[in-house]
Design a protein around this motif. Structure first.
Motif, short mmCIF file in Angstrom:
data_model
loop_
_atom_site.label_atom_id
_atom_site.label_comp_id
_atom_site.label_asym_id
_atom_site.label_seq_id
_atom_site.Cartn_x
_atom_site.Cartn_y
_atom_site.Cartn_z
N ARG A 27 7.18 -35.05 42.48
CA ARG A 27 8.29 -34.97 43.41
C ARG A 27 7.96 -34.18 44.66
NH1 ARG A 27 13.24 -33.48 39.24
NH2 ARG A 27 12.97 -35.26 37.85
N THR A 28 6.71 -33.69 44.75
CA THR A 28 6.38 -32.80 45.85
C THR A 28 5.38 -33.43 46.80
OG1 THR A 28 4.64 -31.77 44.51
CG2 THR A 28 6.83 -30.75 44.48
N ASN A 80 6.28 -41.96 48.22
CA ASN A 80 5.13 -41.17 47.73
C ASN A 80 3.81 -41.90 47.95
OD1 ASN A 80 7.01 -39.32 46.88
ND2 ASN A 80 6.34 -39.24 44.76
#
Length: 126
Positions: A27-28, A80
């Motif tokens: 998620r980063t 992403n």
């Protein structure tokens, strides 16, 4: 650490175009600067050549002189994914292309990138 998976490599004739992608897990993703490197045939891992880097937000980009004007790096933080659009390909662009992630580094030093994908082969025929 972020997990990276490249895709989209293949065989293309000189002068052609190819786009490769790198999907990241976690998620980063938007906390990492993302780069592309390449390893030409017969070269060792330590000889991987910097291709391009893009900042966390996507605003900043920096290219190796050998690809400037022909390659474009971009990213979609909602997916992403980081991309490398390669145009006007030359036989000397033949290599395994790797994407890499760095949390606090923006530049061409491969040793500063902590996460790497498995690579995708790009072959340019003359």
């Amino acid at each position: 650490q972020v997990q990276l998976v490249e895709s989209g490599g293949g065989l293309v004739q000189a002068g052609g175009s190819l786009s490769i992608s790198c999907a990241a897990s976690g998620r980063t993703f938007n906390s990492y600067n993302m780069a592309w490197f390449r390893q030409a045939p017969g070269k060792e891992r330590e000889e991987r050549e910097f291709v391009a880097v893009i900042s966390r937000s996507g605003v900043g980009t920096y290219y190796a002189d050998s690809v400037k004007g022909r390659f474009t790096i971009s990213r979609d933080n909602s997916k992403n994914t980081v991309y490398l659009q390669m145009n006007s390909l030359k036989p000397e662009d033949t290599a395994v292309y790797y994407c890499a992630a760095a949390g606090n580094f923006y530049g061409s030093n491969s040793e500063r990138y902590g996460s790497w994908g498995q690579g995708t082969q790009v072959t340019v025929s003359s």
